[in-house]
Design an enzyme around this catalytic site. Sequence first.
Site, PDB file in Angstrom:
ATOM      1  CB  THR A  13      17.600 -53.192  55.729  1.00  0.00           C
ATOM      2  OG1 THR A  13      16.907 -52.185  55.350  1.00  0.00           O
ATOM      3  CG2 THR A  13      16.923 -54.812  55.689  1.00  0.00           C
ATOM      4  CE  LYS A  18      20.621 -50.786  61.423  1.00  0.00           C
ATOM      5  NZ  LYS A  18      20.518 -50.436  60.056  1.00  0.00           N
ATOM      6  CG  ASP A  92      25.193 -47.317  65.828  1.00  0.00           C
ATOM      7  OD1 ASP A  92      24.041 -47.790  65.420  1.00  0.00           O
ATOM      8  OD2 ASP A  92      25.952 -46.829  65.139  1.00  0.00           O
ATOM      9  CD  GLU A  93      26.458 -50.410  62.565  1.00  0.00           C
ATOM     10  OE1 GLU A  93      26.081 -51.375  62.329  1.00  0.00           O
ATOM     11  OE2 GLU A  93      26.788 -49.594  61.934  1.00  0.00           O
ATOM     12  CB  ALA A  94      23.229 -54.188  69.049  1.00  0.00           C
ATOM     13  CD  GLN A  95      24.840 -54.995  63.186  1.00  0.00           C
ATOM     14  OE1 GLN A  95      24.112 -54.363  63.691  1.00  0.00           O
ATOM     15  NE2 GLN A  95      25.762 -54.262  62.268  1.00  0.00           N
ATOM     16  CB  CYS A 152      10.212 -53.851  43.564  1.00  0.00           C
ATOM     17  SG  CYS A 152      10.138 -54.806  45.302  1.00  0.00           S
ATOM     18  CB  CYS A 187      11.914 -57.126  48.797  1.00  0.00           C
ATOM     19  SG  CYS A 187      11.814 -57.335  47.047  1.00  0.00           S
TER      20      CYS A 187
END
Length: 214
Positions: A13, A18, A92-95, A152, A187
């Site tokens: 996330t 990353k 980087d930022e492969a999405q 949390c 989460c």
Amino acid sequence: MYRKGKLYFRYGTMGSAKTALLLTTAYNFEERGINYLCMKPVIDTREGDSVIKSRIGIERHCQWIYPETDIYRMVRKMYRENEKFIEWFLIDEAQFLSAAQIDQLSRIVDDFGANVICYGLRTDFQSNLFEGSRRLFEIADTIDEIKSTCNCGRKTIINARIDHQGNFVSEGAVVEIGGDDRYVAVCRKCWRNKHIEQSNRDILPFIFNDGEDD
């Protein structure tokens, strides 16, 4: 000489370090004399021209990847024009890459024996897989999760988009570049509870108004 490379996907996330991990890897390669190249989709231009920058302040120049870039052809040309073999490609930022571009990266691995490490997000703010991430889950040789913790204490899963008041945003363009002012990693339970809280808050004024009209 035969080389056997791998296609890696390391996902997490926002805020899971990353990019810092990518830059640390690049630094280690440099110290050991290993030839590498950092690359990044041009869609993320927050840090200026051809730069990958971590939240902790370290940065490194990179090669832009445009939506129309054929990465395989670009790398093949590099190999033909450069005597040094690039052993590792750090993305980087492969999405933000297309499925076709992920396939091109896999061809670089298979045809040239290079190693490709893709760093990126798994899902968007609506918890849907990005195109590039989906393809990496389908064909990557090695998949690693870079874990981080929600407030949390649970593991973060969702990259929630927020407005100026800190409310979670449910609608909008899939791609909207931003940092801590636009996104928060949470989460699944906190993501769901926040949406329920916001829905109840929006409904209550209508209930009270209906009672007054009676």
